[in-house]
Design a protein around this motif. Structure first.
Motif, mmCIF file in Angstrom:
data_model
loop_
_atom_site.group_PDB
_atom_site.id
_atom_site.type_symbol
_atom_site.label_atom_id
_atom_site.label_comp_id
_atom_site.label_asym_id
_atom_site.label_seq_id
_atom_site.Cartn_x
_atom_site.Cartn_y
_atom_site.Cartn_z
ATOM 1 N N ASN A 32 43.344 -1.169 11.878
ATOM 2 C CA ASN A 32 44.265 -1.783 10.923
ATOM 3 C C ASN A 32 43.550 -2.750 9.983
ATOM 4 O O ASN A 32 43.891 -2.837 8.802
ATOM 5 N N VAL A 33 42.574 -3.487 10.478
ATOM 6 C CA VAL A 33 41.822 -4.426 9.643
ATOM 7 C C VAL A 33 41.019 -3.668 8.596
ATOM 8 O O VAL A 33 40.995 -4.052 7.420
ATOM 9 N N LEU A 40 43.628 -4.043 0.184
ATOM 10 C CA LEU A 40 43.687 -5.307 -0.556
ATOM 11 C C LEU A 40 42.544 -5.500 -1.546
ATOM 12 O O LEU A 40 42.721 -6.118 -2.581
ATOM 13 N N MET A 41 41.374 -4.982 -1.241
ATOM 14 C CA MET A 41 40.210 -5.243 -2.084
ATOM 15 C C MET A 41 40.122 -4.304 -3.286
ATOM 16 O O MET A 41 39.484 -4.640 -4.270
ATOM 17 N N GLY A 42 40.700 -3.162 -3.213
ATOM 18 C CA GLY A 42 40.688 -2.255 -4.356
ATOM 19 C C GLY A 42 39.380 -1.509 -4.506
ATOM 20 O O GLY A 42 38.412 -1.721 -3.772
ATOM 21 N N ASN A 43 39.337 -0.603 -5.505
ATOM 22 C CA ASN A 43 38.178 0.272 -5.694
ATOM 23 C C ASN A 43 36.906 -0.482 -6.061
ATOM 24 O O ASN A 43 35.824 -0.087 -5.664
ATOM 25 N N GLY A 44 37.024 -1.535 -6.842
ATOM 26 C CA GLY A 44 35.832 -2.268 -7.275
ATOM 27 C C GLY A 44 35.013 -2.791 -6.118
ATOM 28 O O GLY A 44 33.784 -2.645 -6.096
ATOM 29 N N VAL A 45 35.660 -3.393 -5.148
ATOM 30 C CA VAL A 45 34.959 -3.938 -3.985
ATOM 31 C C VAL A 45 34.633 -2.825 -2.991
ATOM 32 O O VAL A 45 33.546 -2.814 -2.402
ATOM 33 N N ASN A 46 35.534 -1.870 -2.820
ATOM 34 C CA ASN A 46 35.321 -0.797 -1.837
ATOM 35 C C ASN A 46 34.136 0.089 -2.186
ATOM 36 O O ASN A 46 33.524 0.662 -1.292
ATOM 37 N N ASN A 47 33.812 0.204 -3.464
ATOM 38 C CA ASN A 47 32.637 0.991 -3.835
ATOM 39 C C ASN A 47 31.346 0.375 -3.310
ATOM 40 O O ASN A 47 30.363 1.087 -3.107
ATOM 41 N N MET A 82 44.919 -13.497 3.193
ATOM 42 C CA MET A 82 45.543 -12.270 2.675
ATOM 43 C C MET A 82 45.516 -11.143 3.706
ATOM 44 O O MET A 82 46.506 -10.421 3.878
ATOM 45 N N LEU A 83 44.396 -10.977 4.393
ATOM 46 C CA LEU A 83 44.291 -9.923 5.402
ATOM 47 C C LEU A 83 45.238 -10.177 6.573
ATOM 48 O O LEU A 83 45.902 -9.250 7.046
ATOM 49 N N ASN A 84 45.316 -11.411 7.030
ATOM 50 C CA ASN A 84 46.224 -11.741 8.130
ATOM 51 C C ASN A 84 47.677 -11.526 7.736
ATOM 52 O O ASN A 84 48.490 -11.068 8.543
ATOM 53 N N GLU A 85 48.027 -11.861 6.492
ATOM 54 C CA GLU A 85 49.390 -11.623 6.014
ATOM 55 C C GLU A 85 49.684 -10.131 5.968
ATOM 56 O O GLU A 85 50.776 -9.702 6.343
ATOM 57 N N GLU A 86 48.723 -9.342 5.521
ATOM 58 C CA GLU A 86 48.897 -7.890 5.457
ATOM 59 C C GLU A 86 49.081 -7.300 6.859
ATOM 60 O O GLU A 86 49.874 -6.388 7.051
ATOM 61 N N GLY A 88 50.257 -8.940 9.471
ATOM 62 C CA GLY A 88 51.447 -9.482 10.092
ATOM 63 C C GLY A 88 51.189 -10.389 11.279
ATOM 64 O O GLY A 88 52.120 -10.843 11.932
ATOM 65 N N LYS A 89 49.932 -10.660 11.576
ATOM 66 C CA LYS A 89 49.581 -11.588 12.655
ATOM 67 C C LYS A 89 48.175 -12.111 12.400
ATOM 68 O O LYS A 89 47.420 -11.536 11.617
ATOM 69 N N GLU A 90 47.855 -13.218 13.049
ATOM 70 C CA GLU A 90 46.560 -13.845 12.811
ATOM 71 C C GLU A 90 45.506 -13.223 13.721
ATOM 72 O O GLU A 90 45.317 -13.636 14.864
ATOM 73 N N ILE A 91 44.814 -12.238 13.178
ATOM 74 C CA ILE A 91 43.766 -11.542 13.928
ATOM 75 C C ILE A 91 42.406 -12.100 13.544
ATOM 76 O O ILE A 91 41.549 -12.298 14.388
ATOM 77 N N ILE A 92 42.219 -12.362 12.244
ATOM 78 C CA ILE A 92 40.917 -12.772 11.712
ATOM 79 C C ILE A 92 40.880 -14.289 11.600
ATOM 80 O O ILE A 92 41.756 -14.893 11.001
ATOM 81 N N LYS A 93 39.855 -14.889 12.168
ATOM 82 C CA LYS A 93 39.656 -16.327 12.051
ATOM 83 C C LYS A 93 38.395 -16.653 11.245
ATOM 84 O O LYS A 93 38.276 -17.725 10.685
ATOM 85 N N LYS A 94 37.458 -15.713 11.195
ATOM 86 C CA LYS A 94 36.178 -15.949 10.502
ATOM 87 C C LYS A 94 35.764 -14.673 9.788
ATOM 88 O O LYS A 94 35.976 -13.570 10.279
#
Length: 98
Positions: A32-33, A40-47, A82-86, A88-94
């Motif tokens: 899911n992450v 969330l990052m779009g094509n520019g970053v994903n490339n 933004m990732l945690n909101e997407e 739906g829970k706080e998975i990422i802390k760092k």
């Protein structure tokens, strides 16, 4: 042997129970992450993204562009939020950008 419920339950509840019983939560979080990063990052970053891995509560993102890595490092907290909101829970802390 699996237990059998005689009462009717929804598919969502049955899947949630299956995930909890078989301890699949961490594996699903990893998938899911990675999906949330792509969305969330779009094509520019994903490339320029070569790998996205989640270890415990730390997200490791490998980038092929040092310039992009530097730019993203300025907004780490916002990216984590933004990732945690997407998700739906706080998975990422760092967040570690390589």
């Amino acid at each position: 042997m699996a237990k059998r419920n005689n009462e009717h339950i929804s598919i969502a509840d049955a899947l949630k129970e299956f995930v909890e019983i078989n301890k699949l939560e961490t594996g699903l979080n990893k998938v899911n992450v990675a999906d949330a990063w792509v969305k969330l990052m779009g094509n520019g970053v994903n490339n320029y993204t070569t790998a996205v891995t989640l270890e415990r509560s730390t997200l490791h993102v490998q980038l092929s562009s040092s310039v992009l890595r530097e730019e993203l490092s300025y907004g780490k907290e916002k990216i984590i939020r933004m990732l945690n909101e997407e998700l739906g829970k706080e998975i990422i802390k760092k967040l570690i950008l390589r």
